[in-house]
Scaffold this motif. Structure first.
Motif, PDB file in Angstrom:
ATOM      1  N   UNK A  24      11.152  31.757  -9.451  1.00  0.00           N
ATOM      2  CA  UNK A  24      12.538  31.970  -9.051  1.00  0.00           C
ATOM      3  C   UNK A  24      13.444  31.382 -10.124  1.00  0.00           C
ATOM      4  N   UNK A  25      14.534  32.071 -10.416  1.00  0.00           N
ATOM      5  CA  UNK A  25      15.543  31.516 -11.309  1.00  0.00           C
ATOM      6  C   UNK A  25      16.826  31.295 -10.527  1.00  0.00           C
ATOM      7  N   UNK A  26      17.448  30.192 -10.785  1.00  0.00           N
ATOM      8  CA  UNK A  26      18.777  29.892 -10.257  1.00  0.00           C
ATOM      9  C   UNK A  26      19.354  28.826 -11.170  1.00  0.00           C
ATOM     10  N   UNK A  27      20.459  29.137 -11.807  1.00  0.00           N
ATOM     11  CA  UNK A  27      21.041  28.217 -12.771  1.00  0.00           C
ATOM     12  C   UNK A  27      22.055  27.276 -12.143  1.00  0.00           C
ATOM     13  N   UNK A  28      22.419  27.521 -10.880  1.00  0.00           N
ATOM     14  CA  UNK A  28      23.331  26.618 -10.182  1.00  0.00           C
ATOM     15  C   UNK A  28      23.167  26.807  -8.681  1.00  0.00           C
ATOM     16  N   UNK A  29      22.419  25.915  -8.063  1.00  0.00           N
ATOM     17  CA  UNK A  29      22.204  25.936  -6.609  1.00  0.00           C
ATOM     18  C   UNK A  29      22.753  24.637  -6.053  1.00  0.00           C
ATOM     19  N   UNK A  30      23.781  24.743  -5.218  1.00  0.00           N
ATOM     20  CA  UNK A  30      24.380  23.548  -4.632  1.00  0.00           C
ATOM     21  C   UNK A  30      23.934  23.410  -3.191  1.00  0.00           C
ATOM     22  N   UNK A  31      23.899  22.197  -2.709  1.00  0.00           N
ATOM     23  CA  UNK A  31      23.473  21.937  -1.336  1.00  0.00           C
ATOM     24  C   UNK A  31      24.695  21.866  -0.448  1.00  0.00           C
ATOM     25  N   UNK A  35      22.358  29.961  -4.074  1.00  0.00           N
ATOM     26  CA  UNK A  35      22.409  30.048  -5.528  1.00  0.00           C
ATOM     27  C   UNK A  35      23.746  30.656  -5.955  1.00  0.00           C
ATOM     28  N   UNK A  36      24.460  29.952  -6.788  1.00  0.00           N
ATOM     29  CA  UNK A  36      25.779  30.397  -7.239  1.00  0.00           C
ATOM     30  C   UNK A  36      25.733  31.184  -8.545  1.00  0.00           C
ATOM     31  N   UNK A  37      24.700  30.922  -9.377  1.00  0.00           N
ATOM     32  CA  UNK A  37      24.646  31.573 -10.682  1.00  0.00           C
ATOM     33  C   UNK A  37      23.201  31.734 -11.129  1.00  0.00           C
ATOM     34  N   UNK A  38      22.858  32.928 -11.599  1.00  0.00           N
ATOM     35  CA  UNK A  38      21.572  33.163 -12.241  1.00  0.00           C
ATOM     36  C   UNK A  38      20.404  33.404 -11.301  1.00  0.00           C
ATOM     37  N   UNK A  39      20.648  33.856 -10.058  1.00  0.00           N
ATOM     38  CA  UNK A  39      19.544  34.074  -9.128  1.00  0.00           C
ATOM     39  C   UNK A  39      18.719  35.273  -9.557  1.00  0.00           C
ATOM     40  N   UNK A  40      17.398  35.116  -9.535  1.00  0.00           N
ATOM     41  CA  UNK A  40      16.508  36.211  -9.877  1.00  0.00           C
ATOM     42  C   UNK A  40      15.077  35.729  -9.968  1.00  0.00           C
ATOM     43  N   UNK A  41      14.286  36.466 -10.743  1.00  0.00           N
ATOM     44  CA  UNK A  41      12.875  36.147 -10.944  1.00  0.00           C
ATOM     45  C   UNK A  41      12.594  36.253 -12.439  1.00  0.00           C
ATOM     46  N   UNK A  42      11.832  35.286 -12.960  1.00  0.00           N
ATOM     47  CA  UNK A  42      11.374  35.372 -14.350  1.00  0.00           C
ATOM     48  C   UNK A  42       9.854  35.478 -14.343  1.00  0.00           C
ATOM     49  N   UNK A  43       9.320  36.124 -15.344  1.00  0.00           N
ATOM     50  CA  UNK A  43       7.875  36.239 -15.540  1.00  0.00           C
ATOM     51  C   UNK A  43       7.500  35.232 -16.615  1.00  0.00           C
ATOM     52  N   UNK A  44       6.663  34.258 -16.256  1.00  0.00           N
ATOM     53  CA  UNK A  44       6.285  33.207 -17.202  1.00  0.00           C
ATOM     54  C   UNK A  44       5.475  33.800 -18.355  1.00  0.00           C
ATOM     55  N   UNK A  45       5.816  33.379 -19.538  1.00  0.00           N
ATOM     56  CA  UNK A  45       5.113  33.785 -20.745  1.00  0.00           C
ATOM     57  C   UNK A  45       4.033  32.746 -21.062  1.00  0.00           C
ATOM     58  N   UNK A  46       3.378  32.898 -22.176  1.00  0.00           N
ATOM     59  CA  UNK A  46       2.322  31.970 -22.592  1.00  0.00           C
ATOM     60  C   UNK A  46       2.891  30.545 -22.662  1.00  0.00           C
ATOM     61  N   UNK A  47       2.157  29.595 -22.122  1.00  0.00           N
ATOM     62  CA  UNK A  47       2.511  28.171 -22.088  1.00  0.00           C
ATOM     63  C   UNK A  47       3.728  27.880 -21.203  1.00  0.00           C
ATOM     64  N   UNK A  48       4.085  28.784 -20.292  1.00  0.00           N
ATOM     65  CA  UNK A  48       5.197  28.546 -19.391  1.00  0.00           C
ATOM     66  C   UNK A  48       4.696  28.361 -17.966  1.00  0.00           C
ATOM     67  N   UNK A  49       5.460  27.626 -17.187  1.00  0.00           N
ATOM     68  CA  UNK A  49       5.199  27.471 -15.762  1.00  0.00           C
ATOM     69  C   UNK A  49       6.544  27.478 -15.044  1.00  0.00           C
ATOM     70  N   UNK A  50       6.490  27.457 -13.723  1.00  0.00           N
ATOM     71  CA  UNK A  50       7.726  27.411 -12.945  1.00  0.00           C
ATOM     72  C   UNK A  50       8.248  25.979 -12.954  1.00  0.00           C
ATOM     73  N   UNK A  51       9.555  25.829 -13.050  1.00  0.00           N
ATOM     74  CA  UNK A  51      10.163  24.508 -13.110  1.00  0.00           C
ATOM     75  C   UNK A  51      11.347  24.437 -12.165  1.00  0.00           C
ATOM     76  N   UNK A  52      11.516  23.272 -11.568  1.00  0.00           N
ATOM     77  CA  UNK A  52      12.707  22.988 -10.776  1.00  0.00           C
ATOM     78  C   UNK A  52      13.241  21.637 -11.224  1.00  0.00           C
ATOM     79  N   UNK A  53      14.534  21.576 -11.446  1.00  0.00           N
ATOM     80  CA  UNK A  53      15.215  20.332 -11.768  1.00  0.00           C
ATOM     81  C   UNK A  53      16.171  20.042 -10.619  1.00  0.00           C
ATOM     82  N   UNK A  54      15.996  18.881  -9.996  1.00  0.00           N
ATOM     83  CA  UNK A  54      16.866  18.470  -8.902  1.00  0.00           C
ATOM     84  C   UNK A  54      17.644  17.244  -9.355  1.00  0.00           C
ATOM     85  N   UNK A  55      18.941  17.250  -9.090  1.00  0.00           N
ATOM     86  CA  UNK A  55      19.799  16.133  -9.480  1.00  0.00           C
ATOM     87  C   UNK A  55      20.342  15.479  -8.212  1.00  0.00           C
ATOM     88  N   UNK A  56      20.060  14.184  -8.086  1.00  0.00           N
ATOM     89  CA  UNK A  56      20.470  13.406  -6.915  1.00  0.00           C
ATOM     90  C   UNK A  56      21.512  12.375  -7.324  1.00  0.00           C
TER      91      UNK A  56
END
Length: 98
Positions: A24-31, A35-56
């Protein structure tokens, strides 16, 4: 071209697409919003994995960022009274469940 070869090639392509890691892609998800910006799906390329960054801030989730990330690694650090939690996973859509 040979019809058998074309069928084999088509099945090979479909099988490769089905095994691709999707994130899943989302460049700005607020609680607690969506998702406010960039919602979609990406296909991981070589040496890629899914990532989530959470800011508290003060232990309350402020925003989330989700993408396919190259050479991803789990990491947590504090900066400017905020905690950044960077998590990686390797099955389809796993960064949406975290």
């Amino acid at each position: 071209m040979n019809k058998h070869f074309l069928w084999f090639f088509l099945l090979f392509c479909l099988g490769a697409a089905a095994k691709s890691l999707k994130c899943i892609t989302c460049h700005l998800h607020t609680q607690p919003d969506r998702c406010r910006r960039g919602f979609g799906v990406c296909i991981a390329q070589k040496h890629e994995s899914c990532m989530i960054l959470q800011i508290f801030q003060d232990k309350a989730l402020q925003l989330t960022y989700m993408v396919c990330q190259q050479f991803c690694r789990d990491l947590t650090f504090d900066f400017n009274n905020r905690t950044y939690v960077h998590k990686c996973c390797d099955y389809s859509y796993c960064n949406y469940d975290m």
